[in-house]
Design an enzyme around this catalytic site. Sequence first.
Site, PDB file in Angstrom:
ATOM      1  N   GLY A  14       0.758  -1.016  -0.003  1.00 35.42           N
ATOM      2  CA  GLY A  14      -0.039   0.117   0.080  1.00 35.42           C
ATOM      3  C   GLY A  14       0.821   1.269   0.055  1.00 35.42           C
ATOM      4  O   GLY A  14       1.624   1.533  -0.850  1.00 35.42           O
ATOM      5  N   THR A  16       1.958   5.328  -0.098  1.00 38.46           N
ATOM      6  CA  THR A  16       1.621   6.373  -1.511  1.00 38.46           C
ATOM      7  C   THR A  16       1.654   5.543  -2.806  1.00 38.46           C
ATOM      8  O   THR A  16       0.946   5.717  -3.592  1.00 38.46           O
ATOM      9  CB  THR A  16       2.708   7.199  -1.298  1.00 38.46           C
ATOM     10  N   ALA A  17       2.678   4.743  -3.067  1.00 40.12           N
ATOM     11  CA  ALA A  17       2.760   4.052  -4.375  1.00 40.12           C
ATOM     12  C   ALA A  17       1.680   3.223  -4.645  1.00 40.12           C
ATOM     13  O   ALA A  17       0.825   3.382  -5.511  1.00 40.12           O
ATOM     14  CB  ALA A  17       4.001   3.255  -4.429  1.00 40.12           C
ATOM     15  N   GLU A  50       7.363  14.410   1.496  1.00 43.59           N
ATOM     16  CA  GLU A  50       6.360  15.384   1.852  1.00 43.59           C
ATOM     17  C   GLU A  50       6.306  16.475   0.782  1.00 43.59           C
ATOM     18  O   GLU A  50       5.294  17.152   0.697  1.00 43.59           O
ATOM     19  CB  GLU A  50       6.410  15.958   3.285  1.00 43.59           C
ATOM     20  N   ALA A  51       7.429  16.549   0.162  1.00 45.36           N
ATOM     21  CA  ALA A  51       7.689  17.441  -1.011  1.00 45.36           C
ATOM     22  C   ALA A  51       7.223  17.000  -2.128  1.00 45.36           C
ATOM     23  O   ALA A  51       7.816  16.009  -2.548  1.00 45.36           O
ATOM     24  CB  ALA A  51       9.038  18.432  -0.802  1.00 45.36           C
ATOM     25  N   LYS A  79       3.989  24.907  -2.886  1.00 42.32           N
ATOM     26  CA  LYS A  79       5.370  24.637  -2.969  1.00 42.32           C
ATOM     27  C   LYS A  79       5.841  25.429  -4.349  1.00 42.32           C
ATOM     28  O   LYS A  79       5.125  24.920  -5.381  1.00 42.32           O
ATOM     29  CB  LYS A  79       5.998  23.292  -3.002  1.00 42.32           C
ATOM     30  N   THR A 343      11.639  14.033  -6.138  1.00 41.50           N
ATOM     31  CA  THR A 343      11.218  13.245  -7.309  1.00 41.50           C
ATOM     32  C   THR A 343      10.468  11.957  -7.014  1.00 41.50           C
ATOM     33  O   THR A 343      10.013  11.069  -8.149  1.00 41.50           O
ATOM     34  CB  THR A 343      12.431  12.972  -8.185  1.00 41.50           C
ATOM     35  N   ILE A 345       7.839  10.719  -5.452  1.00 43.16           N
ATOM     36  CA  ILE A 345       6.249  10.567  -5.860  1.00 43.16           C
ATOM     37  C   ILE A 345       6.051  10.689  -7.154  1.00 43.16           C
ATOM     38  O   ILE A 345       5.154  10.087  -7.843  1.00 43.16           O
ATOM     39  CB  ILE A 345       5.348  11.600  -4.951  1.00 43.16           C
TER      40      ILE A 345
END
Length: 504
Positions: A14, A16-17, A50-51, A79, A343, A345
């Site tokens: 699971g 984020t990806a 987070e960025a 951002k 980079t 995400i």
Amino acid sequence: MEHKPVRKIVIAGGGTAGWMVAAAISKTLGKVLDIRLIESDEIGTVGVGEATIPPLVHFNRMLNISEQEFMAATQATFKLGISFENWKRLPSKEGGENYFHSFGSTGRDHWTAGFQHFWLRGRERKLAGDYGDYCVELQASLAGKFAHLPKQGMNYAFHIDAGLYAKYLRKLAEGFGVQRIEGKIVEVPLASSGDIAAVKLDSGALVEGDLFIDCTGFRGLLIGNALHVGYEDWSHWLFCDSAVALQTATVGPAIPYTRSIAHESGWQWRIPLQHRVGNGMVYCSKYLADDAAKKTLLGNIEGEVLTEPRVIRFRPGQRLKSWKKNCVAIGLSSGFIEPLESTSIHLIQRGITRLMQMFPSAGIRQSDIEEYNRQAWGEIEHIRDFVVLHYHVTQREDSPFWRACRSMEIPPSLAHRITLFRETGRVFRAPNDLFAENSWIQVMLGQGITPESHHTAADLMGDAELSAFLNDIKMQVDRTVAQLPSHQAYVERYCRAGEMPAAR
């Protein structure tokens, strides 16, 4: 290879990806697919990313996600770029030589030459200010301002809570019919063809599928452990192999940019969200022990510490193949480049987009596999070079780490870019290159590369015409920024989030 139609998708992992994959595929192709995602509540995720960078805006739009709803749900802020502090050299008594890598464009290009050539000519004639004076996103960042602008608008991304983003996408994906299965993968049986037949869970259940997406993080349970796809290690170019992360309470208005602060053996990030600040130290364990890294980080933060520092190990590099047989690795299982340019995400997003463009509905073809791998490899090589650039082109000699960075042999592809810019001021965007010309220019200028020449087109302007050209751009930037509200005020009005539970 048997061309069996792909109907059953199994997403292993699971985070984020996994949930980005599940949400995207179920939204676009879910009506004709059976999609199941396997994850265990007992297995944590890296979850400190987070960025982000601007393409995430388009990914969310593809999913018809309300930006305001998404930002409130993930405690997000805007951002506009990254402030690089002490990367070129250590600060002197007069102060440091910080620089900014902003999103968007700088100045106005001519069809014959980029804006940097006119700026270089202007500097030579003492008619131009700093390169960043001609960029709206950069000046808005420094002024702490933000707004959605009409017409072309500003180029922006987000600071998000990655764990909350995964939860948000899970709800979305389950609404599109994705079935979540709780469990740990303990075995990956293969068919006689060498394809993955199923994954076996700790409950004894077998989950069969036609196509398997490996989102198991650094472990690479399917692509690495089961299919034995090797990994190309890039630690001879990217020395950092560890990070320590923690969260702190907010002590002031959220700024619309990420801070990257270079230290003796690595660098520190500061990422402002609505409810807290994300902090971390990326470092090379050869030059800095974990306890020393924690001490450095704790000595350079603001606000109450909300979480215990946790150490994360990683190995920079890339899988030799991201797609093998009926398995596609997306996210950390396919490779990792440290988070310097945010980079991670984006590479998940690109893997998803590429898979949907080549989705093997009628069966898996070797030609699709080879094209997918070719594109993935080329794309991550460009990102690798861009990150290596920050370390190698520096005037710092204050520690063994920075001396090693300066003296290392760099990839020929990067060496060519540096030489081309140093000699001619030219930058050309390569195919599948994430970073546009302006990104390369900002970092190369910021790190101390001064071109030896500029395009002759800039010489066709006399001083009066060139001065007017540059001043007009700067005045437009200044007028735009002056009219913007503060970033903090805009976030509170546009996407204010509710109260968060206390940190665990």
